[in-house]
Write an enzyme that holds these catalytic residues in place. Structure first.
Site, mmCIF file in Angstrom:
data_model
loop_
_atom_site.group_PDB
_atom_site.id
_atom_site.type_symbol
_atom_site.label_atom_id
_atom_site.label_comp_id
_atom_site.label_asym_id
_atom_site.label_seq_id
_atom_site.Cartn_x
_atom_site.Cartn_y
_atom_site.Cartn_z
ATOM 1 N N THR A 118 0.840 -1.183 0.000
ATOM 2 C CA THR A 118 0.000 0.000 0.000
ATOM 3 C C THR A 118 0.881 1.241 0.000
ATOM 4 O O THR A 118 1.819 1.346 0.796
ATOM 5 C CB THR A 118 -0.929 0.012 1.222
ATOM 6 O OG1 THR A 118 -1.647 -1.226 1.270
ATOM 7 C CG2 THR A 118 -1.921 1.147 1.135
ATOM 8 N N GLU A 145 -7.077 -10.743 7.103
ATOM 9 C CA GLU A 145 -6.122 -11.494 7.913
ATOM 10 C C GLU A 145 -6.701 -12.869 8.233
ATOM 11 O O GLU A 145 -7.858 -12.994 8.617
ATOM 12 C CB GLU A 145 -5.818 -10.739 9.203
ATOM 13 C CG GLU A 145 -5.061 -9.441 8.980
ATOM 14 C CD GLU A 145 -4.884 -8.657 10.269
ATOM 15 O OE1 GLU A 145 -5.115 -9.245 11.337
ATOM 16 O OE2 GLU A 145 -4.533 -7.478 10.205
ATOM 17 N N LYS A 197 -7.610 1.701 -3.330
ATOM 18 C CA LYS A 197 -7.154 0.969 -2.152
ATOM 19 C C LYS A 197 -7.438 1.741 -0.866
ATOM 20 O O LYS A 197 -8.034 1.210 0.086
ATOM 21 C CB LYS A 197 -5.659 0.687 -2.273
ATOM 22 C CG LYS A 197 -5.008 0.096 -1.038
ATOM 23 C CD LYS A 197 -5.520 -1.288 -0.710
ATOM 24 C CE LYS A 197 -4.696 -1.910 0.418
ATOM 25 N NZ LYS A 197 -5.187 -3.250 0.762
ATOM 26 N N ASN A 201 -10.423 0.786 2.084
ATOM 27 C CA ASN A 201 -10.133 0.474 3.478
ATOM 28 C C ASN A 201 -10.699 1.517 4.425
ATOM 29 O O ASN A 201 -11.113 1.197 5.545
ATOM 30 C CB ASN A 201 -8.624 0.329 3.680
ATOM 31 C CG ASN A 201 -8.134 -1.057 3.309
ATOM 32 O OD1 ASN A 201 -8.926 -1.964 3.082
ATOM 33 N ND2 ASN A 201 -6.835 -1.237 3.230
ATOM 34 N N CYS A 253 -3.738 -2.832 8.183
ATOM 35 C CA CYS A 253 -4.165 -1.937 7.101
ATOM 36 C C CYS A 253 -4.989 -0.735 7.547
ATOM 37 O O CYS A 253 -4.658 0.404 7.210
ATOM 38 C CB CYS A 253 -4.966 -2.729 6.058
ATOM 39 S SG CYS A 253 -3.957 -3.884 5.104
ATOM 40 N N ASP A 257 -3.955 3.121 6.722
ATOM 41 C CA ASP A 257 -4.552 3.572 5.462
ATOM 42 C C ASP A 257 -5.478 4.763 5.668
ATOM 43 O O ASP A 257 -5.527 5.676 4.837
ATOM 44 C CB ASP A 257 -5.315 2.420 4.803
ATOM 45 C CG ASP A 257 -4.385 1.351 4.245
ATOM 46 O OD1 ASP A 257 -3.169 1.447 4.490
ATOM 47 O OD2 ASP A 257 -4.867 0.418 3.580
#
Length: 388
Positions: A118, A145, A197, A201, A253, A257
């Protein structure tokens, strides 16, 4: 084709295994233990499907610590190295990505480089211009995950940030490796792919934050949070997925993010993105206050990981609760099988579950599992639906 994969975490290993079904894949990692695990067909991450798949399937997969052995002769090089968020710069630390790409440009100058890490919005375009090389593609990952391989074998979508023959060839490699073949495939510009992306998220983080704030309201006003959530989620536009309250969003993440996306708004008016980031801290403050009000002497922290079936405890929300209650002088003990150390943030790590249960007068659990059902009466959790 020969495909090299740099990095053997969730993203790197799941892509390596997916592609090794039909291609020669050589993975490279600085950790000799991870390399040995892959060469002995053991996963480097906690993932039940990955474990059985690596043991049972025929894979043309090997691993090395030598970049030259991995990159030499590669058609594609996938970059899946970590990019942690640096609060000093308000940006992802992309040094590992840059280091890999520098090596690839020297060893395999004609290879197409696919960034799976990322990265900030605009990074790929800047790198192409800086290196005067158009063969760099960004292709985001959308993995859970503990279910990384499952999400590659049954992808929700494939996004590739280029409109080139190499981009189409890479997308086809992903389709060929997947079990499901009817997933949407989107080709976009690189910067748009990077935005996809981060916005994806951040939306997930927003949904977590929404149901957590609903849960906080219900607790404050003594409402049945489960009934309220069930009623809200009967609306098909909202749906009954991803609605289980927690101590906050965490993991690898979502925290970084959301912060990276917020930093990209520096010159753009916004309220919502900042609120999503702030909401997570507010939720942890609220949960910590609930714990402190119970006046426990010893709080047992049951698992640092974010969810069942995961071994990742990076930025887990329960750590935030732990730090807040420790600041009030409350003793904490930790039960976390993935830890190989005697203490965690100056709290004792208890390796025996029964001893842990007996020592704690209150147990804090982000998610309930079968092994603590016998002490559920002294367990504090907001896990209402017993799903991740």
């Amino acid at each position: 084709m020969k495909i090299a994969v740099a990095g053997l975490g969730y993203v790197g290993l799941s892509n390596a295994v997916l592609l090794a079904q039909h291609n020669t894949v050589v993975a490279v990692d600085i950790d000799q233990g991870r390399v040995d695990d892959v060469n002995n067909r053991r996963p480097t991450i906690e993932d039940d499907m990955m474990r059985s798949f690596m043991a049972e399937q025929t894979l043309d997969l090997s691993a090395t610590t030598e970049p030259g052995a991995a990159y030499d002769g590669a058609d594609f090089v996938i970059v899946a190295t970590p990019t942690n968020y640096d609060p000093r710069t308000n940006l992802f630390d992309t040094s590992s990505v840059r280091s890999v790409i520098a090596d690839v440009r020297q060893i395999a100058p004609n290879a197409t480089i696919v960034i799976k890490s990322t990265i900030p919005v605009g990074f790929t375009a800047e790198l192409r211009q800086e290196l005067n090389y158009d063969g760099i593609i960004f292709s985001p990952e959308f993995l859970r995950e503990g279910r990384a391989l499952e999400d590659n074998l049954h992808p929700s979508r494939i996004v590739v940030g280029a409109h080139t023959d190499a981009a189409r060839a890479f997308a086809q490699l992903l389709v060929d490796g997947a079990i499901d073949k009817d997933m949407p495939v989107l080709f976009s510009k690189s910067t748009e792919a990077e935005a996809i992306k981060l916005f994806s998220n951040t939306f997930l983080a927003m949904r977590v934050a929404y149901f957590n704030e609903l849960d906080s309201y219900a607790m404050a006003h003594r409402l049945d949070a489960r009934e309220v959530i069930e009623g809200v989620c009967l609306d098909p536009r909202i749906g009954s997925h991803y609605n289980n309250p927690s101590f906050g969003y965490g993991g690898y993440c979502l925290p970084k993010d959301t912060k990276q996306l917020l930093s990209n708004y520096e010159q753009v008016p916004q309220n919502l993105i900042a609120a999503i980031v702030q909401s997570n801290s507010t939720r942890k403050d609220f949960i910590a206050e609930q714990i402190i009000a119970k006046n426990p002497k010893v709080v047992g922290i049951y698992r640092l990981v974010m969810k069942a079936g995961s071994d990742n405890y990076r930025d887990s929300s329960i750590q935030g609760i732990m730090k807040r209650i420790k600041a009030k002088g409350i003793t904490c003990i930790v039960y976390e099988p993935v830890l190989d150390q005697d203490d965690f943030f100056h709290s004792h790590v208890e390796t025996d579950l029964n001893t842990f249960k007996a020592a704690a007068d209150l147990i804090l659990a982000n998610r309930i599992t079968d092994e603590i059902q016998d002490v559920v009466d002294k367990t504090y959790t907001r896990d209402l639906f017993e799903v991740n």
